[in-house]
Enzyme design. Structure first.
Site, PDB file in Angstrom:
ATOM      1  N   HIS A   1      -5.136 -13.682 -84.164  1.00 30.67           N
ATOM      2  CA  HIS A   1      -5.497 -12.261 -84.144  1.00 30.67           C
ATOM      3  C   HIS A   1      -6.528 -11.958 -85.256  1.00 30.67           C
ATOM      4  CE1 HIS A   1      -4.652  -7.838 -84.152  1.00 30.67           C
ATOM      5  NE2 HIS A   1      -4.906  -7.988 -85.432  1.00 30.67           N
ATOM      6  N   GLU A   2      -6.272 -12.476 -86.455  1.00 28.73           N
ATOM      7  CA  GLU A   2      -7.199 -12.231 -87.577  1.00 28.73           C
ATOM      8  C   GLU A   2      -8.571 -12.847 -87.299  1.00 28.73           C
ATOM      9  OE1 GLU A   2      -6.501 -10.158 -89.839  1.00 28.73           O
ATOM     10  OE2 GLU A   2      -4.403  -9.957 -89.285  1.00 28.73           O
TER      11      GLU A   2
ATOM     12  N   HIS B   1     -10.602 -10.709 -85.077  1.00 32.50           N
ATOM     13  CA  HIS B   1     -11.350  -9.641 -85.752  1.00 32.50           C
ATOM     14  C   HIS B   1     -12.727 -10.142 -86.192  1.00 32.50           C
ATOM     15  CE1 HIS B   1      -8.579  -6.369 -85.857  1.00 32.50           C
ATOM     16  NE2 HIS B   1      -7.636  -7.024 -86.499  1.00 32.50           N
TER      17      HIS B   1
ATOM     18  N   GLU C   1      -7.933  -3.498 -82.765  1.00 35.64           N
ATOM     19  CA  GLU C   1      -6.647  -4.205 -82.749  1.00 35.64           C
ATOM     20  C   GLU C   1      -6.355  -4.776 -81.365  1.00 35.64           C
ATOM     21  OE1 GLU C   1      -4.837  -5.116 -85.316  1.00 35.64           O
ATOM     22  OE2 GLU C   1      -6.391  -4.141 -86.505  1.00 35.64           O
TER      23      GLU C   1
ATOM     24  N   ASP D   1      -5.993  -8.652 -80.460  1.00 37.90           N
ATOM     25  CA  ASP D   1      -4.818  -9.122 -79.715  1.00 37.90           C
ATOM     26  C   ASP D   1      -5.261  -9.891 -78.468  1.00 37.90           C
ATOM     27  OD1 ASP D   1      -3.000  -8.120 -81.477  1.00 37.90           O
ATOM     28  OD2 ASP D   1      -2.416  -6.380 -80.264  1.00 37.90           O
TER      29      ASP D   1
HETATM   30 ZN   LIG Z   1      -5.588  -6.589 -86.771  1.00 35.43          ZN
END
Ligand SMILES: [Zn+2]
Length: 410
Positions: free
Chosen positions: A276-277, A280, A354, A358
């Site tokens: 997930h990071e 980003h 987000e 995801d």
């Molecule tokens: Zn996040």
């Protein structure tokens, strides 16, 4: 423009924002007892759910108390000449406008922080303690405060001095020079925050070799992500709550995992959080966020430059001679409705990001371990599973758990 009109604008904004925040908190609190949606029914058992409700209610009540206190404090300061008094103290110390401004803001910021100290002490050592989150000691708590003050005095003092110096030198064009300096500062902080500031408060170490590290490295290699810096930070020094974040770009990019996260989650779940990071980064959210903060700073400084020469903005806060520092306070309040709106926009994009991160984790790794980790993190922080949509719209930088799970399972 008349100073009385500006004064009433300031009062209207302060009271209006208080009412809006109170209504939002009330709407949100009315949903504390809502039935839990089926997708997240397994987050809490009956006892934990009761505890989470008690936690939400305690924070809600405490929030009412602190916001009333803050409102009364600033109203009293405005109505009974608090700013004029501090301005006199500053004028009596020096004839230099930069030093006067430093003293003025120093007294106001440190003073308001001291007045708020009992509240943050209570929050940490009574509320967080009672619900089993607190790990910090009173020594750490006060040393943290001292370090924060020192940093504010050095960094804030330096920037404030520069801004006033630009103003004296370039007039209303000061905003352009300030914008350039603040932009450099924002970029510098994003690149080196983890290296320079975090070590003042926490210990961080590279993730040890082992099965977790090799799982992370094989995932990073798979998605073609050059990840050299994975750090573990001792978040457990202060709280049991867990977290992970991405910072920097280029060679300075790094992922920081809290030790509490490593303790609470299975290895697959940690890799999912990391995916997930990395999402980003891959979706350029880091760059967009930086660009947005630079742009918003520019807009704010431009508007500030239009107001700064109006003596009414200074005089409206009760001082008896206009000054740059008094105008900054007046402007800060007058600008706050605009920053509420830009805050809404930033939150909107943050929630969108987000979902994208995801989705990235879902497509390049797997959805289920991320679902499991999000559930565990919500459980361990007793988070609110039934927030009011209006409250989410205003305050949430992350979508509520239920929405993220629905998106991940879609
Ligand atoms: Zn996040």
């Amino acid at each position: 423009m008349d100073k009385t009109i500006v004064f009433y604008c300031i009062l209207f904004i302060l009271i209006g924002e208080f009412i809006l925040a109170t209504v939002m908190n009330y709407l949100n609190a009315k949903r504390f007892k809502d039935p839990i949606p089926a997708e997240v029914a397994d987050v809490f058992n009956a006892e934990e759910y009761k505890k989470s409700q008690a936690y939400k209610l305690t924070n809600y009540k405490f929030g009412i108390f602190t916001s009333v206190f803050s409102l009364l404090l600033i109203l009293a300061f405005l109505l009974f000449g608090g700013f004029a008094w501090v301005d006199h103290v500053a004028q009596n110390q020096s004839d230099n406008t930069i030093i006067q401004a430093l003293i003025f803001f120093g007294i106001i910021m440190i003073g308001s922080d001291i007045l708020n100290l009992p509240f943050s002490y209570y929050q940490t050592f009574v509320i967080e303690e009672k619900f089993g989150f607190n790990k910090t000691t009173t020594t750490t708590f006060f040393i943290d405060k001292l370090k924060q003050w020192l940093m504010t005095i050095i960094v804030g003092g330096l920037i404030l001095s520069l801004v006033i110096w630009f103003f004296q030198w370039a007039g209303t064009n000061f905003w352009l020079y300030t914008w350039a300096v603040v932009t450099v500062f924002i970029l510098f902080m994003n690149l080196f925050y983890s290296k320079l500031i975090v070590p003042l408060f926490n210990k961080q170490q590279p993730l040890e070799a082992g099965s977790l590290k090799s799982k992370i490295e094989s995932y990073a290699a798979e998605v073609g992500f050059d990840l050299k810096n994975i750090f573990v930070i001792n978040g457990s020094k202060r709280s049991t709550k867990a977290n992970a974040y991405f910072s920097g770009f280029g060679k300075e990019k790094r992922v920081t995992l809290y030790d509490t996260l490593i303790n609470d989650l299975e290895e697959e779940e940690i890799v999912a959080v990391l995916a997930h990071e990395i999402g980003h980064y891959k979706r350029k959210h880091i760059i967009y966020n930086l660009a947005a903060s630079v742009l918003l700073t520019g807009v704010m400084l431009l508007i500030l430059s239009l107001f700064i020469n109006n003596p009414e903005v200074s005089l409206a806060i009760g001082v008896d001679r206009p000054s740059f520092h008094a105008a900054l306070i007046g402007f800060g309040i007058l600008y706050s409705p605009i920053s509420e709106i830009t805050g809404l926009l930033m939150n909107h994009f943050s929630r969108k990001f987000e979902y994208e991160a995801d989705d990235y984790a879902k497509h390049t790794y797997a959805a289920l371990p991320l679902v499991a980790s999000l559930k565990k993190l919500s459980k361990n922080s007793l988070s609110n599973l039934t927030p009011h949509p209006a409250y989410v719209f205003m305050h949430y930088s992350h979508p509520p758990l239920i929405d993220r799970i629905r998106n991940l399972k879609a």
